[in-house]
Enzyme design. Structure first.
Site, short mmCIF file in Angstrom:
data_model
loop_
_atom_site.label_atom_id
_atom_site.label_comp_id
_atom_site.label_asym_id
_atom_site.label_seq_id
_atom_site.Cartn_x
_atom_site.Cartn_y
_atom_site.Cartn_z
N LYS A 1 0.84 -1.20 0.00
CA LYS A 1 0.00 0.00 0.00
C LYS A 1 0.88 1.24 0.00
O LYS A 1 1.54 1.54 0.99
CB LYS A 1 -0.92 -0.01 1.22
CG LYS A 1 -2.02 1.02 1.10
CD LYS A 1 -3.18 0.68 1.99
CE LYS A 1 -4.45 1.33 1.44
NZ LYS A 1 -5.60 1.09 2.29
N TRP B 1 -2.92 0.67 -4.11
CA TRP B 1 -2.36 -0.67 -4.04
C TRP B 1 -1.36 -0.94 -5.17
O TRP B 1 -1.61 -0.58 -6.31
CB TRP B 1 -3.46 -1.72 -4.14
CG TRP B 1 -4.43 -1.70 -2.99
CD1 TRP B 1 -5.74 -1.35 -3.04
CD2 TRP B 1 -4.16 -2.03 -1.64
NE1 TRP B 1 -6.31 -1.45 -1.80
CE2 TRP B 1 -5.36 -1.88 -0.92
CE3 TRP B 1 -3.01 -2.46 -0.95
CZ2 TRP B 1 -5.45 -2.12 0.46
CZ3 TRP B 1 -3.12 -2.71 0.41
CH2 TRP B 1 -4.32 -2.55 1.10
#
Ligand code: ADP
Length: 545
Positions: free
Chosen positions: A442, A447
């Site tokens: 992250k 992501w």
């Protein structure tokens, strides 16, 4: 209104019964631990399976007993599969690559009554056999001439045990929901968890994977070589599917390197083989280095971890082998998807076809899939949205064996199984894994897929293996660190690696640093042990961007 069809239970013994009756002369070939190649047929195997069932009864084995195996892929292991389950007992296959304390935990948790063990793994068991309370005895899977001197208590010899016993057995008929086999997932955290299969789930799964677009689609004209071990999710169901089709079986024993596999594939005219990408990397580099061709192999099934695109390219274009990428889990028996193309897709340009094949494959009939966001809300299957994959179906577990603590987080309110994989699914059912939910990186609230980074890195000819992990970063929360193993004789440095990746992934995905190591830590099923890597590099100071 109920229909009027027979209530015939789906039982594992019926698979080998069919093969022995109608494919009695079809061969089962094994490379043995003792050395030589062993050959017999379904007919011969069925007679020895009957003898083994009598022997198990004489040892006092009764329905529901757990009987463990610690063995390579070979004919005696195959016999145990059918004799144990056929009696209504549970064939518990143990992965010998687990750490000894995990093996001890598994035997104690399952309360195994006997352990059948290959010569290779006798010393492994000797270390803690004295502490195993439930185990009444150990059977070494060899003949009298090869029996080792061993400290194992109550030790027996497989061939002596079955010698002279009757070659037929009246297989009992029982409820198809009876437990048939048990396999523990190695997992990367906590204790291993047991998945207890039924006769019904096993037979249904065998029929499903034998469909033309199932993972295997075996026929009576095929010879199948499972590289995937019999101790790993029942070798993906191949021992059952092969019997149902009457396909020739070829067991590779302990030698799974490129040259030995090649010899067996060629020598036995194997048409289909199945295993994990690491094995195919070994085989492919042998083909390249030795300038060899595969003359009989038509299809290769790969699963367990993501299959790198260059390997698909090489096997399909250079060697004419149709590659089928499948996704699965121990909890799914294991098959959930297979990468066979749809009408029209076969005519796509090679690059496009291979890109499709490098995704995890299409959802098979029998496994329902949904993807959900962090709040459990179902997301569209539009090929764009991604979230955790949940599944249900007749060969999906409904709970781990005697493990309430593990069961709570593993299922949603409606009983769907949480896979822990983050995926997108397109309208045709093609599943693309973004990552294991625990492995996603992250960065600044967005992501980054560790799998995509690794696959891109593997594309460089000097890279043997690569792992991407997130390491703490003061500004971005986490940033990717790439850990690379260079091939023997390969040359690579940080700048070259980054320049190569720049052409493959978005700029903000580029790893902040590249580290070169001699080897990466692996789980017992050959996957990179990311938890260990993250622990190792948790204090790694990234150079400020
Ligand atoms: P297996 O190794 O047979 O697939 P495991 O239960 O040990 O079974 O591991 C399951 C996990 O392995 C999946 O949840 C997924 O993360 C990973 N996996 C399995 N198949 C693939 C695949 N084709 N591509 C990427 N990851 C895969």
């Amino acid at each position: 209104m109920r229909g009027s069809m027979m209530d015939q239970p789906l039982l594992i013994a019926s698979l080998i019964g069919y093969a022995a009756r109608y494919h009695a002369d079809t061969e089962i070939v094994s490379r043995t631990v003792e050395g030589p190649i062993h050959r017999y047929t379904y007919g011969g195997s069925y007679r020895r399976i009957a003898q083994l069932a009598h022997a198990l009864q004489k040892l006092g084995v009764t329905p529901s007993d757990r009987i463990a195996t610690l063995a390579w892929n070979g004919y005696r292991h195959f016999e145990l599969y059918y004799a144990i389950s056929g009696l209504g007992a549970v064939c518990h296959t143990i992965n010998p690559r687990l750490f000894p304390p995990q093996i001890k935990y598994i035997v104690e948790h399952a309360e195994d009554k006997y352990i059948f063990v290959d010569l290779t793994f006798v010393p492994l068991l000797e270390a803690f056999a004295a502490e195993l309370k439930s185990v009444k005895g150990y059977v070494v899977m060899t003949d009298a001439a090869h029996m080792p001197a061993t400290k194992l208590p109550n030790v027996l010899c497989y061939e002596n045990l079955i010698a002279g016993l009757p070659e037929t057995f009246a297989w009992p008929v029982f409820d198809e929901w009876t437990a048939s086999s048990l396999c523990y997932t190695s997992g990367t955290t906590g204790n291993p968890k047991g998945v207890l299969y039924t006769h019904r789930s096993t037979v249904l799964h065998a029929l499903a994977i034998n469909a033309a677009d199932g993972a295997l689609g075996l026929t009576a004209r095929d010879a199948v070589l499972p590289v995937v071990p019999l101790f790993h999710v029942n070798a993906w169901g191949i021992p059952y599917a092969a019997a149902a089709a009457g396909a020739k079986l070829v067991f590779p024993g302990p030698l799974l390197d490129g040259p030995n596999l090649y010899d067996l594939l060629e020598g036995e005219k194997v048409t289909i083989t199945a295993g994990v990408p690491t094995v195919w990397l070994g085989l492919f580099s042998h083909l390249e280095q030795a300038g060899k061709r595969l003359s009989a192999l038509k299809r290769l099934i790969s699963g367990g971890s993501a299959l790198p695109l260059p390997l698909i390219d090489g096997l399909e274009e250079k060697h004419g082998v149709a590659v089928c990428h499948a996704w699965g889990m121990t909890e799914l028996s294991p098959v959930g998807t297979t990468g066979n193309l749809k009408a029209g897709q076969e005519n796509l340009p090679a690059a496009e076809r291979h890109r499709l094949k490098s995704t995890q494959g299409r959802t098979v009939f029998g496994v329902e899939m949904k993807i959900v966001d962090d709040d459990g809300k179902t997301l569209p299957q539009d090929g764009k949205a991604y979230g955790e994959l949940l599944v249900r179906g007749p060969w999906v577990t409904n709970g781990y064996y005697r493990d309430e603590a593990a069961n709570k987080p593993a299922f949603d309110r409606d009983g769907w199984f949480r896979t822990g994989d983050v995926v997108s699914i397109d309208p045709d059912g093609w599943v693309k894994i973004v990552d294991r939910s625990k492995d996603l990186i992250k960065s600044g609230g967005e992501w980054i897929s560790s799998i995509d980074l690794e696959n891109a890195a593997i594309g460089h000819p000097a890279v043997a293996e690569a792992a991407a992990i997130g390491v703490p970063h003061p500004k971005w929360q986490e940033r990717p660190l790439l850990v690379v193993v260079i091939k023997k004789d390969g040359k690579l440095d940080r700048e070259t690696m980054l320049a190569f990746l720049q052409t493959k992934v978005a700029k903000w995905w580029l790893p902040d640093d590249v580290i070169f190591v001699k080897e990466l830590p692996h789980t017992a099923t050959g996957k990179i042990l990311k938890t260990k890597l993250r622990e190792q590099f948790k204090d790694y100071a990234l150079k400020p961007a």
